[in-house]
Design a protein around this motif. Sequence first.
Motif, PDB file in Angstrom:
ATOM      1  N   ASP A 144       0.806  -1.209   0.000  1.00 29.19           N
ATOM      2  CA  ASP A 144       0.000   0.000   0.000  1.00 29.19           C
ATOM      3  C   ASP A 144       0.840   1.259   0.000  1.00 29.19           C
ATOM      4  O   ASP A 144       0.309   2.359   0.073  1.00 29.19           O
ATOM      5  CB  ASP A 144      -0.950   0.014   1.204  1.00 29.19           C
ATOM      6  CG  ASP A 144      -0.190  -0.069   2.519  1.00 29.19           C
ATOM      7  OD1 ASP A 144       1.008  -0.400   2.478  1.00 29.19           O
ATOM      8  OD2 ASP A 144      -0.819   0.188   3.563  1.00 29.19           O
ATOM      9  N   ALA A 145       2.166   1.124  -0.086  1.00 24.66           N
ATOM     10  CA  ALA A 145       3.017   2.307  -0.151  1.00 24.66           C
ATOM     11  C   ALA A 145       2.955   2.896  -1.546  1.00 24.66           C
ATOM     12  O   ALA A 145       2.542   2.250  -2.516  1.00 24.66           O
ATOM     13  CB  ALA A 145       4.460   1.944   0.204  1.00 24.66           C
ATOM     14  N   ARG A 224      -1.624  -4.590  11.958  1.00 25.01           N
ATOM     15  CA  ARG A 224      -2.301  -3.707  11.002  1.00 25.01           C
ATOM     16  C   ARG A 224      -3.745  -4.138  10.787  1.00 25.01           C
ATOM     17  O   ARG A 224      -4.587  -3.326  10.365  1.00 25.01           O
ATOM     18  CB  ARG A 224      -1.546  -3.695   9.676  1.00 25.01           C
ATOM     19  CG  ARG A 224      -0.124  -3.178   9.809  1.00 25.01           C
ATOM     20  CD  ARG A 224       0.555  -3.051   8.462  1.00 25.01           C
ATOM     21  NE  ARG A 224      -0.007  -1.941   7.717  1.00 25.01           N
ATOM     22  CZ  ARG A 224       0.139  -1.760   6.415  1.00 25.01           C
ATOM     23  NH1 ARG A 224       0.775  -2.676   5.705  1.00 25.01           N
ATOM     24  NH2 ARG A 224      -0.380  -0.712   5.815  1.00 25.01           N
ATOM     25  N   CYS A 225      -4.027  -5.396  11.074  1.00 25.55           N
ATOM     26  CA  CYS A 225      -5.425  -5.832  11.046  1.00 25.55           C
ATOM     27  C   CYS A 225      -6.185  -5.269  12.251  1.00 25.55           C
ATOM     28  O   CYS A 225      -7.376  -4.943  12.150  1.00 25.55           O
ATOM     29  CB  CYS A 225      -5.504  -7.350  11.074  1.00 25.55           C
ATOM     30  SG  CYS A 225      -4.912  -8.153   9.567  1.00 25.55           S
ATOM     31  N   PHE A 231       0.468   1.246  12.392  1.00 25.79           N
ATOM     32  CA  PHE A 231       1.616   0.876  11.562  1.00 25.79           C
ATOM     33  C   PHE A 231       1.297   1.223  10.109  1.00 25.79           C
ATOM     34  O   PHE A 231       0.727   0.419   9.373  1.00 25.79           O
ATOM     35  CB  PHE A 231       1.926  -0.616  11.679  1.00 25.79           C
ATOM     36  CG  PHE A 231       2.313  -1.066  13.063  1.00 25.79           C
ATOM     37  CD1 PHE A 231       2.794  -0.164  14.005  1.00 25.79           C
ATOM     38  CD2 PHE A 231       2.190  -2.387  13.441  1.00 25.79           C
ATOM     39  CE1 PHE A 231       3.136  -0.573  15.285  1.00 25.79           C
ATOM     40  CE2 PHE A 231       2.550  -2.811  14.712  1.00 25.79           C
ATOM     41  CZ  PHE A 231       3.013  -1.900  15.642  1.00 25.79           C
ATOM     42  N   VAL A 232       1.688   2.436   9.706  1.00 26.36           N
ATOM     43  CA  VAL A 232       1.420   2.927   8.360  1.00 26.36           C
ATOM     44  C   VAL A 232       2.739   2.963   7.591  1.00 26.36           C
ATOM     45  O   VAL A 232       3.762   3.438   8.114  1.00 26.36           O
ATOM     46  CB  VAL A 232       0.768   4.321   8.396  1.00 26.36           C
ATOM     47  CG1 VAL A 232       0.448   4.805   6.980  1.00 26.36           C
ATOM     48  CG2 VAL A 232      -0.493   4.294   9.250  1.00 26.36           C
ATOM     49  N   TYR A 249       7.632   1.520   8.793  1.00 30.33           N
ATOM     50  CA  TYR A 249       6.288   1.840   9.284  1.00 30.33           C
ATOM     51  C   TYR A 249       6.392   2.831  10.438  1.00 30.33           C
ATOM     52  O   TYR A 249       7.300   2.756  11.264  1.00 30.33           O
ATOM     53  CB  TYR A 249       5.557   0.585   9.773  1.00 30.33           C
ATOM     54  CG  TYR A 249       5.324  -0.469   8.716  1.00 30.33           C
ATOM     55  CD1 TYR A 249       4.193  -0.442   7.918  1.00 30.33           C
ATOM     56  CD2 TYR A 249       6.249  -1.488   8.527  1.00 30.33           C
ATOM     57  CE1 TYR A 249       3.980  -1.421   6.944  1.00 30.33           C
ATOM     58  CE2 TYR A 249       6.046  -2.463   7.573  1.00 30.33           C
ATOM     59  CZ  TYR A 249       4.909  -2.420   6.774  1.00 30.33           C
ATOM     60  OH  TYR A 249       4.712  -3.381   5.816  1.00 30.33           O
ATOM     61  N   LEU A 250       5.413   3.732  10.499  1.00 26.31           N
ATOM     62  CA  LEU A 250       5.263   4.656  11.625  1.00 26.31           C
ATOM     63  C   LEU A 250       3.778   4.808  11.919  1.00 26.31           C
ATOM     64  O   LEU A 250       2.911   4.449  11.096  1.00 26.31           O
ATOM     65  CB  LEU A 250       5.867   6.031  11.312  1.00 26.31           C
ATOM     66  CG  LEU A 250       7.391   6.177  11.335  1.00 26.31           C
ATOM     67  CD1 LEU A 250       7.788   7.587  10.934  1.00 26.31           C
ATOM     68  CD2 LEU A 250       7.959   5.839  12.715  1.00 26.31           C
TER      69      LEU A 250
END
Length: 408
Positions: A144-145, A224-225, A231-232, A249-250
Amino acid sequence: MADDPANEDAAPPSREDAAPPSREDAAREDAAPPSRKDAAREEAAPPSRKDAAREDAAPPSRKDAAREEAAPPSRKDATRQGDARGVPPDAWPPVRRALLLGVAFVVPCAVIALSVFFIVRGGSPHATLAPSASAVSSVAFPADAEPPDPAAMATASNTPALEKGQTAEPAFEDEGSDEAPSSSGSPAKPAPPKHFATVQEAAAGSCSTESVDGLSRQIIEQARCIKPNDFVALPKRPNLVLAAHVFPYLELAARDHLVKALDAHTNAKMTVNSCLRTVAQQYLVSHWSASKSCGVQLATPPGESNHEIGTALDIAEASKWRPALEAEDFKWLGTSDRVHFDYKGANTSPHTATDVLAFQKLWNRNHHDDPVNEDGHYTPATEQRLKKSPPSGFSIGASCAKASPQKH
């Protein structure tokens, strides 16, 4: 009639003249001193072979020896005698002295010139400040980045990512904010084997957080679920470089403010050495700190590090980026850890250990006969399960599809 000398010379010798001299005449001739003409003839006449041989064989007289000792030696003889007797160089002939001095000067100069030539030709190992291929991250960005930027990919490593369960070299690659490197600068443990049966064995037999890479990826996916905004994924930027084994991730607000700082200073490079760290990785670091191994002297216990909740990062160019990051609500930790920054913005999520909760869910999904409480707290019971977990990951992974993060 007067005697004519010419006639006398032409006349044949008489019997007296032709007769051989008697013994008495020969004795008289030997005793008589030679006339001046005879002496001159003898000096001018070359010596015969017999006479030369007699002179060579005859020992020199005392007078001749005295004359030779008194006579000064010639230049050649003096040079030969001086070399044999160790005469100092100052007494040598000028030509020879100049030649030796020239050789003594030319030889060192030639050696120095050759050394400089090979040094310049070979190049210096510290001549470039560009990051090496091994220092650039080989961790793939999440799906998804944002699409990778060509300029950023130009600095990326060509080394392929490690497969699940594969271990890295025995060095603590992920140097985060909670650790202080040792003075030795090198790990004391030997190279780890390719696989470990448990996380506890990985802590005892390796010095890299990559030894629990498979389990860490499952924890991130499960977290992330649970809470997608915790965690993006970081987007690609030309001036952003990730060190090896960094999970990009941040927390959502921290991610957005970091991107603002990067976009405001596109000409400055930022090298991230540590970002998100899972509870499994934090257990390794904490274990190394307690045992004073792998160069780790101080570490935060699992469940308490800001790296686990996605609000901390370590960068190599901390002094250059400090004003820009502080303008975006990041706080520099200080001289105790010069590379560490924590995001302290108003939109920061509460300090909840989402990664701990994710591990607890993964454990229960794979161990119905030995469940643990799913409360997100790192308790001794949770630690006992973590130590027995497989570093390469559980047979059953995350239970949900990736959710999209919600915008503020």
